[in-house]
Design a protein around this motif. Sequence first.
Motif, PDB file in Angstrom:
ATOM      1  N   ASP A   1       0.980  -1.500   0.279  1.00 28.02           N
ATOM      2  CA  ASP A   1       0.086   0.011   0.079  1.00 28.02           C
ATOM      3  C   ASP A   1       0.802   1.115  -0.347  1.00 28.02           C
ATOM      4  OD1 ASP A   1      -2.812   1.774  -0.094  1.00 28.02           O
ATOM      5  OD2 ASP A   1      -1.696   1.947   2.279  1.00 28.02           O
ATOM      6  N   CYS A   2       2.472   0.977   0.773  1.00 29.01           N
ATOM      7  CA  CYS A   2       3.158   2.017   1.081  1.00 29.01           C
ATOM      8  C   CYS A   2       4.022   2.519   1.397  1.00 29.01           C
ATOM      9  CB  CYS A   2       2.185   3.389   1.674  1.00 29.01           C
ATOM     10  SG  CYS A   2       0.666   3.519   2.094  1.00 29.01           S
ATOM     11  N   LEU A   3       5.099   2.833   0.256  1.00 29.27           N
ATOM     12  CA  LEU A   3       5.981   2.833   0.753  1.00 29.27           C
ATOM     13  C   LEU A   3       7.013   4.364   0.934  1.00 29.27           C
ATOM     14  CD1 LEU A   3       9.234   0.477  -1.141  1.00 29.27           C
ATOM     15  CD2 LEU A   3       9.350   2.983  -0.080  1.00 29.27           C
ATOM     16  N   PHE A   4       7.336   5.070   1.610  1.00 31.29           N
ATOM     17  CA  PHE A   4       7.528   6.447   2.066  1.00 31.29           C
ATOM     18  C   PHE A   4       8.842   7.001   2.986  1.00 31.29           C
ATOM     19  CE2 PHE A   4       6.495  10.327   4.300  1.00 31.29           C
ATOM     20  CZ  PHE A   4       7.201  11.611   2.835  1.00 31.29           C
ATOM     21  N   VAL A   5       9.413   7.111   1.896  1.00 33.54           N
ATOM     22  CA  VAL A   5      10.606   7.743   2.529  1.00 33.54           C
ATOM     23  C   VAL A   5      10.737   9.269   2.489  1.00 33.54           C
ATOM     24  CG1 VAL A   5      13.673   7.665   2.943  1.00 33.54           C
ATOM     25  CG2 VAL A   5      12.015   5.934   2.705  1.00 33.54           C
ATOM     26  N   ARG A   6      11.348   9.759   3.826  1.00 35.43           N
ATOM     27  CA  ARG A   6      11.449  11.509   4.343  1.00 35.43           C
ATOM     28  C   ARG A   6      12.906  11.721   3.237  1.00 35.43           C
ATOM     29  NH1 ARG A   6      10.274  11.896  10.704  1.00 35.43           N
ATOM     30  NH2 ARG A   6       7.960  12.242  10.582  1.00 35.43           N
TER      31      ARG A   6
ATOM     32  N   MET B   1      16.999   3.697   2.437  1.00 37.94           N
ATOM     33  CA  MET B   1      15.881   3.029   3.215  1.00 37.94           C
ATOM     34  C   MET B   1      15.115   2.486   2.385  1.00 37.94           C
ATOM     35  SD  MET B   1      17.836   4.259   5.856  1.00 37.94           S
ATOM     36  CE  MET B   1      16.626   4.926   7.350  1.00 37.94           C
ATOM     37  N   GLY B   2      14.309   2.935   1.147  1.00 36.50           N
ATOM     38  CA  GLY B   2      13.547   2.559   0.399  1.00 36.50           C
ATOM     39  C   GLY B   2      14.029   0.755   0.215  1.00 36.50           C
ATOM     40  N   ARG B   3      15.600   0.919  -0.324  1.00 35.40           N
ATOM     41  CA  ARG B   3      15.518  -0.532  -0.455  1.00 35.40           C
ATOM     42  C   ARG B   3      15.367  -1.686   0.801  1.00 35.40           C
ATOM     43  NH1 ARG B   3      17.918  -3.064  -5.027  1.00 35.40           N
ATOM     44  NH2 ARG B   3      18.288  -1.052  -6.155  1.00 35.40           N
ATOM     45  N   ALA B   4      15.708  -0.340   2.012  1.00 33.15           N
ATOM     46  CA  ALA B   4      15.525  -1.882   3.495  1.00 33.15           C
ATOM     47  C   ALA B   4      14.466  -1.928   3.376  1.00 33.15           C
ATOM     48  CB  ALA B   4      16.505  -0.663   4.469  1.00 33.15           C
ATOM     49  N   LEU B   5      13.379  -1.164   3.273  1.00 35.01           N
ATOM     50  CA  LEU B   5      11.927  -1.524   3.339  1.00 35.01           C
ATOM     51  C   LEU B   5      11.806  -2.083   2.714  1.00 35.01           C
ATOM     52  CD1 LEU B   5      10.961   2.170   3.890  1.00 35.01           C
ATOM     53  CD2 LEU B   5      10.587   0.471   5.845  1.00 35.01           C
ATOM     54  N   TRP B   6      12.074  -1.941   1.150  1.00 36.03           N
ATOM     55  CA  TRP B   6      11.175  -3.009   0.068  1.00 36.03           C
ATOM     56  C   TRP B   6      11.845  -4.377   1.085  1.00 36.03           C
ATOM     57  CZ3 TRP B   6       8.227  -3.824  -3.680  1.00 36.03           C
ATOM     58  CH2 TRP B   6       8.457  -5.491  -4.613  1.00 36.03           C
ATOM     59  N   ALA B   7      13.227  -4.252   0.949  1.00 38.79           N
ATOM     60  CA  ALA B   7      13.052  -6.117   1.724  1.00 38.79           C
ATOM     61  C   ALA B   7      12.485  -6.453   2.260  1.00 38.79           C
ATOM     62  CB  ALA B   7      15.325  -5.905   2.014  1.00 38.79           C
TER      63      ALA B   7
END
Length: 156
Positions: free
Chosen positions: A88-93, A101-107
Motif C-alpha cells: 500500500d505504501c512505501l515512503f521515505v522522508r 532506506m527505501g531499498r531496505a524497506l522494500w527488502a
Amino acid sequence: MHADGGDHRRIRRAGPADVPALLALGAEHAVFERLSHAADAGALASALQGDPPRVYAWLALVGETAVGYASATLDFSTLDCACYLYMDCLFVREGWRGHAMGRALWAQVRALAIQVGCRSIQWQTPWWNLDAARFYRRLGAREMAKLRYNLPLHDA
C-alpha cells in the motif's frame, strides 16, 4: 536531521505502539502525493494487531527517529488463482531518499511475500513520480497499464 553515515539505521516491524510515527509519516506521504488524508489512529492500531494482522507495516529508523515506512496487505487474485502481497505504501522522508532506506524497506516487504507464499507483489505510484518509477524498475518490477478507482463509502 541530515542523512549521514554516522547514524544507527534499521528497519523493524511496526505495531500498535508505532501508530503516532506511522500517522506522521502517512500525513507527509499524503502531502507528497497530493492526496487528502484522514487518519483514524484506533483503526490503524487495530489493523496492526492479530495473527495475521490486517496490515503489515515497517518503520525505517535512524536512531529512534522514523524516517520512512512501508505497509502491505495480503490479497488474492482470482485471475492468477494465487495470493499476492499488495504494498500500500512505501515512503521515505525528504533528506533520506537515496540513502538505501527505501531499498531496505522494500527488502522487508519482499521477504514477507516470500515467507507467506505469495506469487507476486503489486503496488502503484502516481504517474508523475518518476523517481519512484525509476526505483521500482531497478528492482525488476514491470508496469501495468490500468486505471485505479476510488469510491468513498460514507455512513448513511
